[in-house]
Write a protein that holds these residues in place. Structure first.
Motif, PDB file in Angstrom:
ATOM      1  N   LEU A   1      41.687  40.066  34.433  1.00  0.00           N
ATOM      2  CA  LEU A   1      42.016  40.843  35.640  1.00  0.00           C
ATOM      3  C   LEU A   1      40.981  40.741  36.761  1.00  0.00           C
ATOM      4  O   LEU A   1      41.364  40.627  37.921  1.00  0.00           O
ATOM      5  CB  LEU A   1      42.272  42.308  35.282  1.00  0.00           C
ATOM      6  N   PRO A   2      39.666  40.760  36.467  1.00  0.00           N
ATOM      7  CA  PRO A   2      38.720  40.665  37.579  1.00  0.00           C
ATOM      8  C   PRO A   2      38.807  39.336  38.353  1.00  0.00           C
ATOM      9  O   PRO A   2      38.256  39.224  39.439  1.00  0.00           O
ATOM     10  CB  PRO A   2      37.348  40.796  36.903  1.00  0.00           C
TER      11      PRO A   2
ATOM     12  N   CYS B   1      38.404  39.192  29.845  1.00  0.00           N
ATOM     13  CA  CYS B   1      39.459  39.849  30.617  1.00  0.00           C
ATOM     14  C   CYS B   1      39.734  39.038  31.878  1.00  0.00           C
ATOM     15  O   CYS B   1      38.802  38.661  32.604  1.00  0.00           O
ATOM     16  CB  CYS B   1      39.048  41.266  30.997  1.00  0.00           C
TER      17      CYS B   1
ATOM     18  N   LEU C   1      37.328  47.160  38.957  1.00  0.00           N
ATOM     19  CA  LEU C   1      37.901  45.974  38.313  1.00  0.00           C
ATOM     20  C   LEU C   1      39.373  46.194  37.978  1.00  0.00           C
ATOM     21  O   LEU C   1      40.183  45.285  38.064  1.00  0.00           O
ATOM     22  CB  LEU C   1      37.146  45.657  37.018  1.00  0.00           C
ATOM     23  N   CYS C   2      39.705  47.410  37.549  1.00  0.00           N
ATOM     24  CA  CYS C   2      41.102  47.758  37.258  1.00  0.00           C
ATOM     25  C   CYS C   2      41.191  49.271  37.245  1.00  0.00           C
ATOM     26  O   CYS C   2      40.162  49.948  37.316  1.00  0.00           O
ATOM     27  CB  CYS C   2      41.542  47.187  35.911  1.00  0.00           C
TER      28      CYS C   2
ATOM     29  N   CYS D   1      34.497  49.063  29.939  1.00  0.00           N
ATOM     30  CA  CYS D   1      35.903  48.772  29.602  1.00  0.00           C
ATOM     31  C   CYS D   1      36.359  49.567  28.378  1.00  0.00           C
ATOM     32  O   CYS D   1      37.292  49.165  27.677  1.00  0.00           O
ATOM     33  CB  CYS D   1      36.071  47.273  29.357  1.00  0.00           C
TER      34      CYS D   1
ATOM     35  N   ASP E   1      41.586  51.336  34.944  1.00  0.00           N
ATOM     36  CA  ASP E   1      40.980  52.006  33.792  1.00  0.00           C
ATOM     37  C   ASP E   1      39.471  51.813  33.731  1.00  0.00           C
ATOM     38  O   ASP E   1      38.813  52.405  32.894  1.00  0.00           O
ATOM     39  CB  ASP E   1      41.570  51.432  32.487  1.00  0.00           C
ATOM     40  N   ASN E   2      38.949  50.963  34.584  1.00  0.00           N
ATOM     41  CA  ASN E   2      37.551  50.575  34.440  1.00  0.00           C
ATOM     42  C   ASN E   2      36.606  51.687  34.889  1.00  0.00           C
ATOM     43  O   ASN E   2      36.859  52.377  35.863  1.00  0.00           O
ATOM     44  CB  ASN E   2      37.284  49.304  35.246  1.00  0.00           C
TER      45      ASN E   2
ATOM     46  N   ARG F   1      45.387  47.064  29.077  1.00  0.00           N
ATOM     47  CA  ARG F   1      45.516  46.300  30.325  1.00  0.00           C
ATOM     48  C   ARG F   1      44.938  44.903  30.162  1.00  0.00           C
ATOM     49  O   ARG F   1      45.422  43.938  30.713  1.00  0.00           O
ATOM     50  CB  ARG F   1      44.729  46.994  31.443  1.00  0.00           C
ATOM     51  N   ARG F   2      43.838  44.808  29.390  1.00  0.00           N
ATOM     52  CA  ARG F   2      43.207  43.499  29.177  1.00  0.00           C
ATOM     53  C   ARG F   2      44.206  42.529  28.547  1.00  0.00           C
ATOM     54  O   ARG F   2      44.351  41.393  29.015  1.00  0.00           O
ATOM     55  CB  ARG F   2      41.986  43.670  28.256  1.00  0.00           C
TER      56      ARG F   2
ATOM     57  N   PHE G   1      32.228  38.544  31.283  1.00  0.00           N
ATOM     58  CA  PHE G   1      33.451  38.267  30.515  1.00  0.00           C
ATOM     59  C   PHE G   1      33.456  36.822  30.018  1.00  0.00           C
ATOM     60  O   PHE G   1      33.868  36.554  28.890  1.00  0.00           O
ATOM     61  CB  PHE G   1      34.699  38.532  31.359  1.00  0.00           C
TER      62      PHE G   1
ATOM     63  N   CYS H   1      40.106  50.042  27.429  1.00  0.00           N
ATOM     64  CA  CYS H   1      40.814  48.949  26.733  1.00  0.00           C
ATOM     65  C   CYS H   1      40.399  48.868  25.281  1.00  0.00           C
ATOM     66  O   CYS H   1      41.245  48.702  24.396  1.00  0.00           O
ATOM     67  CB  CYS H   1      40.544  47.614  27.423  1.00  0.00           C
TER      68      CYS H   1
HETATM   69  S1  SF4 Z   1      39.001  48.053  31.542  1.00  0.00           S
HETATM   70 FE1  SF4 Z   1      40.250  46.520  30.471  1.00  0.00          FE
HETATM   71  S2  SF4 Z   1      41.612  45.624  31.992  1.00  0.00           S
HETATM   72 FE2  SF4 Z   1      39.982  46.706  33.065  1.00  0.00          FE
HETATM   73  S3  SF4 Z   1      38.438  45.132  33.477  1.00  0.00           S
HETATM   74 FE3  SF4 Z   1      37.871  46.089  31.545  1.00  0.00          FE
HETATM   75  S4  SF4 Z   1      38.834  44.859  29.916  1.00  0.00           S
HETATM   76 FE4  SF4 Z   1      39.800  44.324  31.896  1.00  0.00          FE
END
Ligand code: SF4
Length: 370
Positions: free
Chosen positions: A10-11, A8, A25-26, A67, A28-29, A81-82, A58, A70
């Motif tokens: 995003l981090p 991922c 991290l996001c 996560c 949804d995390n 989101r990933r 990751f 995701c």
């Molecule tokens: S929840 Fe999804 S978008 Fe958020 S850090 Fe984990 S893999 Fe990435």
């Protein structure tokens, strides 16, 4: 990175702050960084041991339990989101990380929440995101949750001066941002420090309380846009988004639309998946726009549409529709292995009805007969 199927980005590029002030991290995390926006600045978090450990995982292609959101989406063939994050510009950030250099978020979208202050108790929400839910739970002896107020750590505004030049859009959610003084302080700071004219701000609001002073920012930003949560029409909206007065909400949206661009966000779930066409038609006729219907509820599981009983799915699929996309119809076509989860949701609604003197079967008689 292309070969790492659990990677991922995003981090490496972005962060978020939960409605209880914790860096994540996001949005949804489910990980707990233990770092809070009122105690730690953004760049302290973004270069912390916590986030570096997750980045390393990751890069080792680990499928992290935190996560789940995701993985659940991707396992159902939905966009996560990933997957969206992989379309961004992250390679240089990964290179810096590998060299042990400090990182500054470089994502053009900056996401922030200003605590859990909210006047509604939407059925799919909870005390972490709504102070009204927190008070309700306390009243029924179901634990205590504070009202979180996102006050930035003193260094954060200095960090923002380094981060914002790369940012073109800020997404603000909550809680209900329009009730929160921190929201207006933040807008004022952006204006006062010369950032506002190049920024598009998108605020997610329930549009039930709109103070007059919101209208003073009309020309201050490149764009000030409001994304309005709406999950049903009239009594259905009042039930799903408990605390809403439909007539007042519509009056507010009409006033808001005169001054600012607006959009609509429907959270697709068991109580509205059979009525999406009614929502879209209403929005189109009254406001000239519809919802993208991309926000498919995953948690709480018991309101996830995939757990609806077979006969309800068939009933909803049999309704003629104009606006329901195939990706939602396909979710309704997935076989229901067991409907225990659905019945948990119904039991939750019966508990709400008992406490609130409401009756969900007035609006959804088909669900009460299953
Ligand atoms: S929840 Fe999804 S978008 Fe958020 S850090 Fe984990 S893999 Fe990435």
């Amino acid at each position: 990175m292309e070969k790492l199927k659990h990677f991922c980005a995003l981090p490496f590029t972005q962060f978020t702050v939960s409605s209880f002030n914790e860096y994540q991290l996001c949005c949804d995390n489910m990980g707990e960084s233990g770092m809070y926006s009122d105690q730690h600045s953004i760049l302290e978090y973004f270069n912390s041991d916590y986030i570096n450990k997750q980045r390393l995982s990751f890069l080792k292609n680990k499928r992290l339990d935190i996560c789940q959101s995701c993985w659940k989406r991707e396992d159902k063939g939905l966009r996560s989101r990933r997957l969206e994050g992989l379309e961004g510009d992250y390679r240089e950030q990964v290179r810096k990380y590998k060299q042990g250099l400090p990182l500054i978020p470089n994502h053009p979208i900056f996401k922030i929440k200003f605590g859990n202050l909210c006047n509604l108790r939407c059925i799919m929400c909870g005390p972490q995101s709504s102070s009204a839910w927190a008070q309700h739970k306390e009243k029924h002896n179901e634990g205590e949750w504070p009202i979180y107020d996102n006050t930035f750590n003193a260094r954060t505004y200095e960090d923002l001066k380094e981060i914002l030049p790369a940012v073109t859009r800020i997404i603000i959610s909550g809680g209900e941002p329009l009730m929160n003084d921190r929201y207006y302080e933040f807008l004022e700071w952006l204006i006062g420090h010369g950032f506002s004219k190049k920024l598009k701000i998108s605020t997610l609001t329930n549009a039930t309380k709109i103070p007059q002073h919101l209208y003073q920012y009309k020309s201050a930003f490149e764009k000030l846009h409001f994304n309005i949560s709406i999950d049903g029409i009239d009594k259905k909206e009042e039930y799903i988004r408990a605390g809403t007065f439909w007539e007042k909400k519509i009056e507010n949206i009409k006033k808001l639309q005169i001054v600012y661009p607006i959009g609509f966000e429907v959270t697709v779930q068991t109580l509205n998946v059979g009525y999406l066409d009614d929502i879209q038609k209403y929005l189109k006729e009254n406001f000239g726009r519809v919802s993208p219907l991309t926000n498919i509820l995953v948690t709480p599981d018991y309101f996830n549409i995939v757990y609806l009983p077979k006969e309800i799915k068939e009933f909803y699929l049999s309704k003629p529709t104009t606006y329901v996309p195939n990706r939602i119809k396909n979710l309704l076509k997935t076989p229901t292995k067991n409907d225990k989860m659905f019945h948990r949701g119904m039991n939750f609604l019966r508990l709400c009805d008992k406490r609130n003197n409401t009756n969900f079967s007035d609006e959804w008689p088909e669900l009460d007969y299953v």
